[in-house]
Motif scaffolding. Structure first.
Motif, PDB file in Angstrom:
ATOM      1  N   GLU A 313      43.121  46.399  15.067  1.00  0.00           N
ATOM      2  CA  GLU A 313      43.675  45.173  14.492  1.00  0.00           C
ATOM      3  C   GLU A 313      44.581  45.450  13.297  1.00  0.00           C
ATOM      4  O   GLU A 313      45.398  44.602  12.925  1.00  0.00           O
ATOM      5  CB  GLU A 313      42.541  44.239  14.062  1.00  0.00           C
ATOM      6  CG  GLU A 313      41.721  43.699  15.203  1.00  0.00           C
ATOM      7  CD  GLU A 313      42.521  42.755  16.086  1.00  0.00           C
ATOM      8  OE1 GLU A 313      42.918  41.682  15.593  1.00  0.00           O
ATOM      9  OE2 GLU A 313      42.753  43.100  17.261  1.00  0.00           O
ATOM     10  N   GLU A 314      44.459  46.624  12.694  1.00  0.00           N
ATOM     11  CA  GLU A 314      45.281  46.939  11.523  1.00  0.00           C
ATOM     12  C   GLU A 314      46.653  47.475  11.909  1.00  0.00           C
ATOM     13  O   GLU A 314      47.635  47.245  11.201  1.00  0.00           O
ATOM     14  CB  GLU A 314      44.548  47.949  10.642  1.00  0.00           C
ATOM     15  CG  GLU A 314      43.231  47.418  10.090  1.00  0.00           C
ATOM     16  CD  GLU A 314      42.413  48.507   9.420  1.00  0.00           C
ATOM     17  OE1 GLU A 314      41.935  48.261   8.303  1.00  0.00           O
ATOM     18  OE2 GLU A 314      42.261  49.595  10.013  1.00  0.00           O
ATOM     19  N   ARG A 315      46.730  48.201  13.019  1.00  0.00           N
ATOM     20  CA  ARG A 315      48.003  48.792  13.436  1.00  0.00           C
ATOM     21  C   ARG A 315      48.585  48.151  14.693  1.00  0.00           C
ATOM     22  O   ARG A 315      49.756  48.326  14.991  1.00  0.00           O
ATOM     23  CB  ARG A 315      47.835  50.295  13.670  1.00  0.00           C
ATOM     24  CG  ARG A 315      47.614  51.104  12.395  1.00  0.00           C
ATOM     25  CD  ARG A 315      47.782  52.585  12.685  1.00  0.00           C
ATOM     26  NE  ARG A 315      47.780  53.372  11.461  1.00  0.00           N
ATOM     27  CZ  ARG A 315      46.709  53.968  10.949  1.00  0.00           C
ATOM     28  NH1 ARG A 315      45.549  53.851  11.572  1.00  0.00           N
ATOM     29  NH2 ARG A 315      46.793  54.668   9.834  1.00  0.00           N
ATOM     30  N   GLY A 316      47.765  47.458  15.484  1.00  0.00           N
ATOM     31  CA  GLY A 316      48.249  46.843  16.710  1.00  0.00           C
ATOM     32  C   GLY A 316      48.197  47.750  17.921  1.00  0.00           C
ATOM     33  O   GLY A 316      48.545  47.328  19.023  1.00  0.00           O
ATOM     34  N   HIS A 317      47.769  48.997  17.739  1.00  0.00           N
ATOM     35  CA  HIS A 317      47.671  49.928  18.860  1.00  0.00           C
ATOM     36  C   HIS A 317      46.493  49.537  19.749  1.00  0.00           C
ATOM     37  O   HIS A 317      45.425  49.169  19.259  1.00  0.00           O
ATOM     38  CB  HIS A 317      47.485  51.351  18.326  1.00  0.00           C
ATOM     39  CG  HIS A 317      47.238  52.373  19.388  1.00  0.00           C
ATOM     40  ND1 HIS A 317      48.121  52.614  20.407  1.00  0.00           N
ATOM     41  CD2 HIS A 317      46.188  53.216  19.594  1.00  0.00           C
ATOM     42  CE1 HIS A 317      47.646  53.562  21.192  1.00  0.00           C
ATOM     43  NE2 HIS A 317      46.471  53.943  20.722  1.00  0.00           N
ATOM     44  N   PHE A 318      46.659  49.607  21.077  1.00  0.00           N
ATOM     45  CA  PHE A 318      45.574  49.242  21.989  1.00  0.00           C
ATOM     46  C   PHE A 318      45.499  50.230  23.138  1.00  0.00           C
ATOM     47  O   PHE A 318      46.463  50.921  23.469  1.00  0.00           O
ATOM     48  CB  PHE A 318      45.767  47.816  22.517  1.00  0.00           C
ATOM     49  CG  PHE A 318      46.961  47.641  23.421  1.00  0.00           C
ATOM     50  CD1 PHE A 318      46.852  47.806  24.795  1.00  0.00           C
ATOM     51  CD2 PHE A 318      48.208  47.321  22.894  1.00  0.00           C
ATOM     52  CE1 PHE A 318      47.948  47.654  25.628  1.00  0.00           C
ATOM     53  CE2 PHE A 318      49.316  47.170  23.713  1.00  0.00           C
ATOM     54  CZ  PHE A 318      49.183  47.336  25.082  1.00  0.00           C
ATOM     55  N   TRP A 319      44.333  50.282  23.769  1.00  0.00           N
ATOM     56  CA  TRP A 319      44.095  51.146  24.915  1.00  0.00           C
ATOM     57  C   TRP A 319      42.888  50.608  25.679  1.00  0.00           C
ATOM     58  O   TRP A 319      42.157  49.740  25.193  1.00  0.00           O
ATOM     59  CB  TRP A 319      43.848  52.590  24.465  1.00  0.00           C
ATOM     60  CG  TRP A 319      42.594  52.778  23.658  1.00  0.00           C
ATOM     61  CD1 TRP A 319      41.361  53.146  24.112  1.00  0.00           C
ATOM     62  CD2 TRP A 319      42.443  52.582  22.240  1.00  0.00           C
ATOM     63  NE1 TRP A 319      40.451  53.203  23.080  1.00  0.00           N
ATOM     64  CE2 TRP A 319      41.094  52.862  21.918  1.00  0.00           C
ATOM     65  CE3 TRP A 319      43.317  52.204  21.218  1.00  0.00           C
ATOM     66  CZ2 TRP A 319      40.599  52.768  20.625  1.00  0.00           C
ATOM     67  CZ3 TRP A 319      42.821  52.107  19.926  1.00  0.00           C
ATOM     68  CH2 TRP A 319      41.477  52.388  19.635  1.00  0.00           C
ATOM     69  N   SER A 320      42.675  51.110  26.874  1.00  0.00           N
ATOM     70  CA  SER A 320      41.526  50.704  27.677  1.00  0.00           C
ATOM     71  C   SER A 320      40.401  51.715  27.519  1.00  0.00           C
ATOM     72  O   SER A 320      40.656  52.923  27.423  1.00  0.00           O
ATOM     73  CB  SER A 320      41.899  50.589  29.159  1.00  0.00           C
ATOM     74  OG  SER A 320      42.747  49.485  29.384  1.00  0.00           O
ATOM     75  N   PRO A 321      39.145  51.261  27.518  1.00  0.00           N
ATOM     76  CA  PRO A 321      38.019  52.196  27.425  1.00  0.00           C
ATOM     77  C   PRO A 321      37.796  52.979  28.714  1.00  0.00           C
ATOM     78  O   PRO A 321      36.977  53.896  28.746  1.00  0.00           O
ATOM     79  CB  PRO A 321      36.827  51.278  27.124  1.00  0.00           C
ATOM     80  CG  PRO A 321      37.228  49.951  27.666  1.00  0.00           C
ATOM     81  CD  PRO A 321      38.708  49.859  27.492  1.00  0.00           C
ATOM     82  N   MET A 322      38.488  52.600  29.788  1.00  0.00           N
ATOM     83  CA  MET A 322      38.506  53.374  31.024  1.00  0.00           C
ATOM     84  C   MET A 322      39.964  53.722  31.328  1.00  0.00           C
ATOM     85  O   MET A 322      40.871  53.144  30.721  1.00  0.00           O
ATOM     86  CB  MET A 322      37.849  52.606  32.172  1.00  0.00           C
ATOM     87  CG  MET A 322      38.361  51.214  32.402  1.00  0.00           C
ATOM     88  SD  MET A 322      37.624  49.935  31.323  1.00  0.00           S
ATOM     89  CE  MET A 322      35.951  49.859  31.908  1.00  0.00           C
ATOM     90  N   PRO A 323      40.244  54.654  32.226  1.00  0.00           N
ATOM     91  CA  PRO A 323      41.633  55.096  32.411  1.00  0.00           C
ATOM     92  C   PRO A 323      42.625  53.993  32.756  1.00  0.00           C
ATOM     93  O   PRO A 323      43.814  54.124  32.469  1.00  0.00           O
ATOM     94  CB  PRO A 323      41.518  56.113  33.551  1.00  0.00           C
ATOM     95  CG  PRO A 323      40.131  56.653  33.432  1.00  0.00           C
ATOM     96  CD  PRO A 323      39.293  55.502  32.985  1.00  0.00           C
ATOM     97  N   GLY A 324      42.206  52.930  33.394  1.00  0.00           N
ATOM     98  CA  GLY A 324      43.136  51.858  33.725  1.00  0.00           C
ATOM     99  C   GLY A 324      42.712  50.552  33.080  1.00  0.00           C
ATOM    100  O   GLY A 324      41.539  50.353  32.752  1.00  0.00           O
ATOM    101  N   PRO A 325      43.679  49.648  32.871  1.00  0.00           N
ATOM    102  CA  PRO A 325      45.103  49.791  33.198  1.00  0.00           C
ATOM    103  C   PRO A 325      45.951  50.370  32.068  1.00  0.00           C
ATOM    104  O   PRO A 325      47.072  50.797  32.300  1.00  0.00           O
ATOM    105  CB  PRO A 325      45.519  48.348  33.474  1.00  0.00           C
ATOM    106  CG  PRO A 325      44.646  47.542  32.562  1.00  0.00           C
ATOM    107  CD  PRO A 325      43.329  48.262  32.495  1.00  0.00           C
ATOM    108  N   ALA A 326      45.434  50.365  30.823  1.00  0.00           N
ATOM    109  CA  ALA A 326      46.202  50.860  29.671  1.00  0.00           C
ATOM    110  C   ALA A 326      45.607  52.199  29.246  1.00  0.00           C
ATOM    111  O   ALA A 326      44.755  52.265  28.356  1.00  0.00           O
ATOM    112  CB  ALA A 326      46.172  49.847  28.529  1.00  0.00           C
ATOM    113  N   ARG A 327      46.050  53.267  29.882  1.00  0.00           N
ATOM    114  CA  ARG A 327      45.484  54.588  29.628  1.00  0.00           C
ATOM    115  C   ARG A 327      45.795  55.045  28.208  1.00  0.00           C
ATOM    116  O   ARG A 327      46.917  54.915  27.720  1.00  0.00           O
ATOM    117  CB  ARG A 327      46.039  55.596  30.632  1.00  0.00           C
ATOM    118  CG  ARG A 327      45.465  56.998  30.488  1.00  0.00           C
ATOM    119  CD  ARG A 327      46.160  57.969  31.426  1.00  0.00           C
ATOM    120  NE  ARG A 327      45.855  57.688  32.814  1.00  0.00           N
ATOM    121  CZ  ARG A 327      44.810  58.189  33.470  1.00  0.00           C
ATOM    122  NH1 ARG A 327      43.965  59.002  32.843  1.00  0.00           N
ATOM    123  NH2 ARG A 327      44.606  57.894  34.740  1.00  0.00           N
ATOM    124  N   GLY A 328      44.791  55.598  27.540  1.00  0.00           N
ATOM    125  CA  GLY A 328      44.983  56.144  26.209  1.00  0.00           C
ATOM    126  C   GLY A 328      45.618  57.520  26.252  1.00  0.00           C
ATOM    127  O   GLY A 328      45.899  58.080  27.322  1.00  0.00           O
TER     128      GLY A 328
END
Length: 587
Positions: A313-328
């Motif tokens: 929430e401080e930087r706006g960066h996001f990812w999914s805790p599993m590989p899809g759909p937003a892979r880290g």
């Protein structure tokens, strides 16, 4: 283009590289279009308008549909249309006409119907004659005369045809269902067809954009997945744990499985498919006829209608805790076990475990997300869960019939498709165990125009709008914000399930909305499979045979073949005497 062989393709490429031949193709296409216009006695402006209306037939447009409050009132299914000789299998365009002065609107809709049919779009055009001036027969004769003057008159009162009905002979309940299922409703009291097409929809709520409070750091370099050293029968990507109870897969941006490697999580009446990339789809009672979320059957993209996200929430960066759909940026570890799948990941000092499992005795799927802060300072994070509703067999068929609401007691999003002939009373739910959440049942809002689940519009906004109801592109989305001190962890429980009716669904949502209930359900899953798979042990000279025979073969037969009757490539849901008889030979 496409052809049966490579040589034919090469010939077509060579043929149409000729500029003069290409010009000839355009000339023939123009000539064909002019012949078509003359055939239905229309102008280019007319067919452009009909094309715009066809877009609302193919893709639901809330501007031309009935009001949300009226659609929610409909409790009747497709069979209610059969008494009017309408199957309900095709899209319906509904025209209300009450003034002879507006007969031009009838002519346009009949012309549009003929144009669509020539273009391969089959539509049932229903005309309600609501003339109250005492000259109903005159208006009726005018309508029938316009139909007779058109092409293919013999298609009256047949599938894909034109149906003319007197409005005073239609009950109030039937009026409601006709309006609820119509893709577009045109009324002569609302002006010309062009004016009704140009109407603006309701103003969408403006949701504040997330304002980062810290500078966004560039992403770290890609890290290759490092497999565990203790796995047996390792193939370079995955292998079994020494006790044979889990299959562990290590993936990264440059290391993926050749095809989806899945786990079937099921009980006798409910189940889900989970691949190494995340949840695939979920069903209740029948894996073909009553899917809660979409079955895509795409082994290349491994797409899904379910997704989860973690956001800084401080930087706006996001990812999914599993590989899809937003892979880290860092690798993932997927662990398929008996009745559960676990996804492990660490991104920018935030480690997560996502546990997916289905309860052994109730139609509920759990996604338990465990988040820990290991970065050395306090963090403010959020977690979002998302599921697209189907509530039937195919999403394009059911999407316009799904209505949503919020259960005031549990806070769950409830979804129902009363138009479904077999499962019209069933109510699905999606919930999270945190009271401070924002929600939305609008897929368009969550993903955004031309957006994808890999980068949805909701991830750049501070919250969700709270929109629920009818005439939406239905989904269930929930967003939870929380703070984590250094070394602190937090557990968030998402549940997805279905009840026999609204009361059953709300009871399930309330019963399984906390961590204690999730832990109890997981313990029951472990106990069941330990007891079932441990009843008989086989010992042979071949360790690979022992590993499969003492767990995985029996587990797959029960969960996949007998209970789920579904897999990644086949979502049948049906019983077959020969198939199930063959499957039981492994028991």
């Amino acid at each position: 283009g496409a052809a049966e062989t490579r040589d034919i393709c090469a010939d077509l490429v060579g043929k149409y590289r000729d500029r003069y031949l290409a010009d000839r193709v355009f000339e023939l296409a123009w000539t064909h279009s002019q012949v078509l216009l003359q055939q239905i006695n229309a102008t280019e402006a007319d067919v452009q308008l009909y094309g715009r209306l066809a877009a609302s037939v193919l893709y639901s447009n809330s501007v031309l549909r009935a009001d949300s409050s009226l659609i929610i009132k409909n409790l009747r299914g497709q069979s209610s249309l059969w008494g009017y000789s309408i199957s309900g299998d095709l899209p319906i365009v509904l025209l209300w006409i009450e003034d002879q002065a507006n007969i031009m609107l009838v002519r346009q809709l009949i012309q549009a119907h003929a144009y669509w049919r020539l273009k391969g779009l089959a539509v049932d055009l229903v005309i309600f004659n609501e003339d109250h001036a005492g000259y109903r027969q005159v208006l009726h004769d005018q309508i029938m005369g316009l139909i007779a003057a058109g092409i293919k008159v013999k298609r009256m009162d047949r599938s894909g045809a034109i149906f003319v009905r007197n409005a005073d002979q239609i009950s109030e309940e039937d009026r409601v269902i006709f309006q609820a299922v119509a893709r577009a409703i045109i009324r002569d009291s609302r002006g010309t067809l062009a004016e009704q097409m140009d109407r603006r929809g309701r103003v969408q709520p403006k949701i504040p954009v997330l304002e980062p409070t810290r500078v966004f750091r560039s992403l770290p370099p890609i890290v290759e997945a490092l497999p565990r050293k203790d796995l047996i029968f390792f193939n370079g990507t995955g292998g079994f744990t020494p006790d044979g109870r889990e299959y562990v897969i290590s993936t990264g941006s440059e290391q993926v499985t050749p095809l989806p490697w899945v786990n079937v999580l099921a009980n006798p009446n409910f189940g889900a498919i989970v691949s190494e990339n995340g949840p695939s789809y979920t069903w209740s009672e029948n894996a073909h006829e009553f899917r809660l979320t979409p079955w895509d059957n795409d082994p290349v993209m491994d797409s899904s209608g379910e997704a989860f996200y973690i956001r800084d929430e401080e930087r706006g960066h996001f990812w999914s805790p599993m590989p899809g759909p937003a892979r880290g940026a860092t690798p993932y570890v997927t662990r398929h076990g008996f009745g559960y799948t676990v996804f492990e990941h660490t991104e920018r000092g935030i480690s997560s475990e996502a546990w997916l499992f289905v309860a052994v005795d109730v139609p509920v799927k759990f996604t338990v997300l465990k988040v820990r802060n290991r970065c050395g300072r306090p963090r403010r994070l959020s977690v979002s869960g998302y599921a697209e509703w189907v509530l039937g067999d195919l999403q394009p068929k059911t999407v316009m019939h799904v209505t949503t609401e919020i259960d005031p007691q549990s806070g769950a999003i409830l979804a129902n498709n009363s138009y479904n002939a077999e499962f019209g009373r069933r109510v699905a739910f999606f919930n999270v165990d945190h009271a401070t959440r924002t929600v939305s049942a609008d897929r368009t809002e969550f993903i955004g125009r031309n957006g994808t689940l890999a980068s949805p519009a909701a991830m750049i906004r501070s919250r969700l709008s709270g929109r629920v109801g009818a005439t939406l592109d239905p989904c269930a989305a929930m967003h939870v914000v929380f703070d984590l001190d250094d070394g602190e962890d937090r557990e968030i429980v998402f549940t997805l399930g279905a009840g026999q009716d609204a009361a059953d669904a709300t009871a399930l949502a309330r019963r399984f909305r906390d961590s204690a209930a999730a832990r109890k359900a997981l313990d029951a899953v472990w106990l069941y499979w330990k007891h079932t798979l441990g009843a008989i042990q086989v010992e042979t000279p071949d360790p690979s045979v022992n590993l499969l025979a003492n767990g995985w073969l029996l587990y797959q037969t029960i969960a996949c073949r007998l209970w789920g009757r579904s897999g990644y490539y086949q979502s049948g849901g049906a019983f077959g005497f020969r198939d199930q008889l063959q499957d039981t030979m492994a028991l």
